[in-house]
Write a protein that holds these residues in place. Structure first.
Motif, mmCIF file in Angstrom:
data_model
loop_
_atom_site.group_PDB
_atom_site.id
_atom_site.type_symbol
_atom_site.label_atom_id
_atom_site.label_comp_id
_atom_site.label_asym_id
_atom_site.label_seq_id
_atom_site.Cartn_x
_atom_site.Cartn_y
_atom_site.Cartn_z
ATOM 1 N N GLY A 148 4.086 40.340 -5.605
ATOM 2 C CA GLY A 148 3.224 40.265 -6.776
ATOM 3 C C GLY A 148 1.735 40.156 -6.535
ATOM 4 O O GLY A 148 0.952 40.162 -7.483
ATOM 5 N N ILE A 149 1.305 40.053 -5.276
ATOM 6 C CA ILE A 149 -0.139 39.919 -5.020
ATOM 7 C C ILE A 149 -0.649 41.071 -4.181
ATOM 8 O O ILE A 149 -1.604 40.937 -3.422
ATOM 9 C CB ILE A 149 -0.477 38.556 -4.362
ATOM 10 C CG1 ILE A 149 0.351 38.314 -3.082
ATOM 11 C CG2 ILE A 149 -0.293 37.419 -5.330
ATOM 12 C CD1 ILE A 149 -0.101 37.112 -2.267
ATOM 13 N N GLU A 183 3.531 47.002 -5.053
ATOM 14 C CA GLU A 183 3.143 47.674 -6.293
ATOM 15 C C GLU A 183 4.195 48.693 -6.705
ATOM 16 O O GLU A 183 4.366 48.977 -7.891
ATOM 17 C CB GLU A 183 1.787 48.362 -6.112
ATOM 18 C CG GLU A 183 0.636 47.400 -5.838
ATOM 19 C CD GLU A 183 0.525 46.327 -6.907
ATOM 20 O OE1 GLU A 183 0.353 46.671 -8.093
ATOM 21 O OE2 GLU A 183 0.633 45.134 -6.565
ATOM 22 N N PHE A 217 7.914 35.614 -9.229
ATOM 23 C CA PHE A 217 6.743 35.858 -8.381
ATOM 24 C C PHE A 217 6.754 34.808 -7.273
ATOM 25 O O PHE A 217 6.411 33.648 -7.478
ATOM 26 C CB PHE A 217 5.461 35.752 -9.208
ATOM 27 C CG PHE A 217 5.246 36.922 -10.130
ATOM 28 C CD1 PHE A 217 5.800 36.926 -11.400
ATOM 29 C CD2 PHE A 217 4.495 38.021 -9.731
ATOM 30 C CE1 PHE A 217 5.606 38.014 -12.255
ATOM 31 C CE2 PHE A 217 4.293 39.111 -10.580
ATOM 32 C CZ PHE A 217 4.857 39.107 -11.840
ATOM 33 N N ASN A 253 4.923 34.177 -4.897
ATOM 34 C CA ASN A 253 3.641 33.567 -4.516
ATOM 35 C C ASN A 253 2.964 32.782 -5.628
ATOM 36 O O ASN A 253 1.824 32.346 -5.466
ATOM 37 C CB ASN A 253 2.670 34.662 -4.050
ATOM 38 C CG ASN A 253 3.024 35.169 -2.681
ATOM 39 O OD1 ASN A 253 2.882 34.458 -1.692
ATOM 40 N ND2 ASN A 253 3.535 36.380 -2.614
ATOM 41 N N ASP A 254 3.678 32.574 -6.736
ATOM 42 C CA ASP A 254 3.091 31.892 -7.886
ATOM 43 C C ASP A 254 2.263 30.666 -7.522
ATOM 44 O O ASP A 254 1.132 30.500 -7.934
ATOM 45 C CB ASP A 254 4.234 31.448 -8.800
ATOM 46 C CG ASP A 254 3.968 31.840 -10.224
ATOM 47 O OD1 ASP A 254 4.791 31.524 -11.083
ATOM 48 O OD2 ASP A 254 2.915 32.440 -10.478
#
Lengths: 314, 212
Positions: A88-89, A93, A112, A114-115
């Motif tokens: 997610g970062i 993609e 996610f 990496n939230d």
């Protein structure tokens, strides 16, 4: 009389069978189908859920996620997932493109990973060029953060198995910390603070950070693309400028380029695994991180020996 | 007969106008790009806050990363047990950085950690205070974990509203500030501690969504 006894036995057997579940089979709850985008997330989730859920990768094992272009079969695959675990970062993609192509954006819950992870910029970049390092999955410390976060999210989605997921996450985290401790133990007599290195690709900031290593420069030909002669010369010039003890390349970088760099600069080159290709197995992440810790340990020991030889007072 | 004088086209004037407009467009575009970059990653910080992403020196940033990760696990352990906080010895035995005494610890000031725990009514607080012993440039770090638990008598809705927990990491670059247990934000700010604010994954996810 005998007939009455027989009828009685038949009734007893029927009721007994029903009680034991021989009659209609009780329906068991289907297992959660969890999709993952990257190889490390396969290992994380497999270790968290064990046999309590199904884990499947979104893209085939041999595919490099960098610049991956979605295929029609990916659209079919994603529609089977109950939930999808994403970086997610900036590292997956393609997953969002697949969701959009399948018209499933907003319809499949996303975890996610990496939230809650504290991010750092790509190392070796200047103060005005701080881009976020998305490679939180090439590190023990930030991977453990993601494992804990994924476990909490899965526990919320699947409360029946939630306690077990969290317990498994804690056990797996402990295992990874012990693995790192084994390599740290090998470095007990090594002076880390004087060590200077450059990396080819900005993926290793979190990993080197947790071992106490500062990165002097990230020299990055386009990832996944073979460098041209001009790019290779530029890379060699930059390495000569930064004056480092060791260069950390990548296992996927062609040997002929590594040999050229080594020959032209005189600097030792060691290779790390980007952990972005290979079989999807529960212990894939550990195996690849072991390779990285082995390469790092060897590099540090080599430089330490060289320094001691040139300065016996150390 | 009336005469009308038609002046020839003045190409110099036209050229100056086009050039000026081009320069203005370039300047506006450049300013827009610069403003966008400045507004991209960093969040607005209060005077007593510093950014973990951009304001910490490399070694301190690495210790902060370890402490932040450890805090999440310590928090989870306390949440599940309801009462206890892991001791420094327990964290060392778990090989949990930055508490474990490995090579990285040895080279990063050999930080000495002490814990303070407080229990008052339904509020449980733990503080992990670390001071560098072998370096004058690393400073000190302070992790505060603050939990307010629900009462057994609290109904379900009130429980959701009342139960709260948060963690903060504070930094003192001088290494001179003592900590004797005064964990309230106001006191820490007044004595000179700086609150370290991480740039987290959800911040980056939000930024990427805005860009797209």
């Amino acid at each position: 009389m005998i007939r009455r006894i027989l009828y009685g036995l038949i009734v007893i057997v029927c009721f007994g069978g029903l009680a034991l579940g021989v009659g209609p089979v009780a329906q068991s709850k289907p297992k959660l189908e969890i999709g993952v985008t990257l190889l490390p997330y396969y290992s994380f989730v497999a270790n968290i859920v064990g046999d309590l859920a199904e884990v499947s990768p979104l893209i085939p094992a041999e595919q490099d996620p960098h610049g991956y272009k979605p295929l029609p079969q990916d659209i079919k695959r994603i529609s089977d997932f109950d939930v999808l675990v994403v970086n997610g970062i900036g590292h997956d993609e393609f997953a969002f493109e697949i969701l959009k192509a399948a018209q499933l954006t907003g319809n499949i819950p996303l975890i996610f990973a990496n939230d809650g992870v504290a991010l750092i910029p790509v190392s070796g970049t200047g103060p005005n060029d701080k881009s976020v390092n998305s490679h939180t999955f090439v590190s023990i410390t930030t991977s453990i953060q993601q494992i804990q976060s994924i476990a909490r999210s899965l526990a919320a989605l699947d409360p029946e198995n939630g306690m077990q997921y969290k317990k498994n996450a804690r056990t797996y985290s402990r295992k990874l910390r012990r693995l790192k401790a084994q390599y740290m133990q090998k470095l007990v007599d090594v002076q880390i603070s004087n060590f200077r290195c450059a990396t080819i690709h900005g993926a290793y900031g979190y990993f080197l950070h947790e071992f106490g290593i500062k990165i002097s420069a990230v020299i990055e030909p386009r990832h996944g693309v073979e460098p041209s002669a001009a790019q290779l010369m530029s890379t060699i010039d930059k390495i000569k400028e930064v004056d480092v003890d060791v260069i950390f390349s990548e296992m996927k970088f062609s040997n002929k380029y590594v040999d050229t760099i080594r020959r032209e600069t005189g600097v030792s080159v060691y290779s790390f695994s980007h952990i972005s290709g290979g079989p999807y197995e529960p212990d894939s992440f550990e195996r690849e991180m072991q390779k990285n810790m082995e390469a790092l340990t060897q590099a540090l020991l080599e430089v330490n020996e060289r320094d001691r030889a040139s300065n016996p007072s150390l | 007969m009336a005469q009308e004088i038609i002046k020839p086209l003045d190409t110099r004037s036209e050229t100056m106008v086009v050039f000026t407009v081009s320069v203005v467009i370039l300047i506006v575009a450049l300013v827009a790009i610069l403003l966008r970059r400045e507004a991209g990653i960093e969040r607005y910080l209060l005077p007593y806050q510093i950014s973990a992403y951009s304001d910490l020196e490399s070694d301190v940033q690495a210790i902060y990363q370890d402490l932040y990760a450890a805090a999440l696990e310590i928090d989870a352990v306390h949440d599940e047990s309801g009462e206890g906080w892991p001791s420094i010895v327990e964290l060392e035995e778990e090989y949990m950085a930055p508490f474990t005494r490995d090579r990285a610890w040895a080279e990063r000031g050999q930080i000495r950690w002490t814990t303070f725990t407080f229990s008052h009514s339904r509020r449980h607080v733990a503080a992990y205070f670390g001071q560098a012993q072998k370096s004058t440039s690393l400073g000190s770090l302070l992790l505060i974990l603050n939990h307010r638990h629900q009462d057994d008598d609290t109904n379900a809705i009130a429980a959701v509203l009342e139960e709260e927990s948060h963690m903060d990491i504070w930094y003192d670059a001088t290494g001179e500030l003592a900590f004797q247990g005064e964990y309230e934000d106001g006191t820490l700010i007044a004595t000179g501690w700086k609150e370290v604010i991480p740039y987290k994954g959800d911040d980056e996810i939000s930024r990427l969504k805005r860009e797209n």
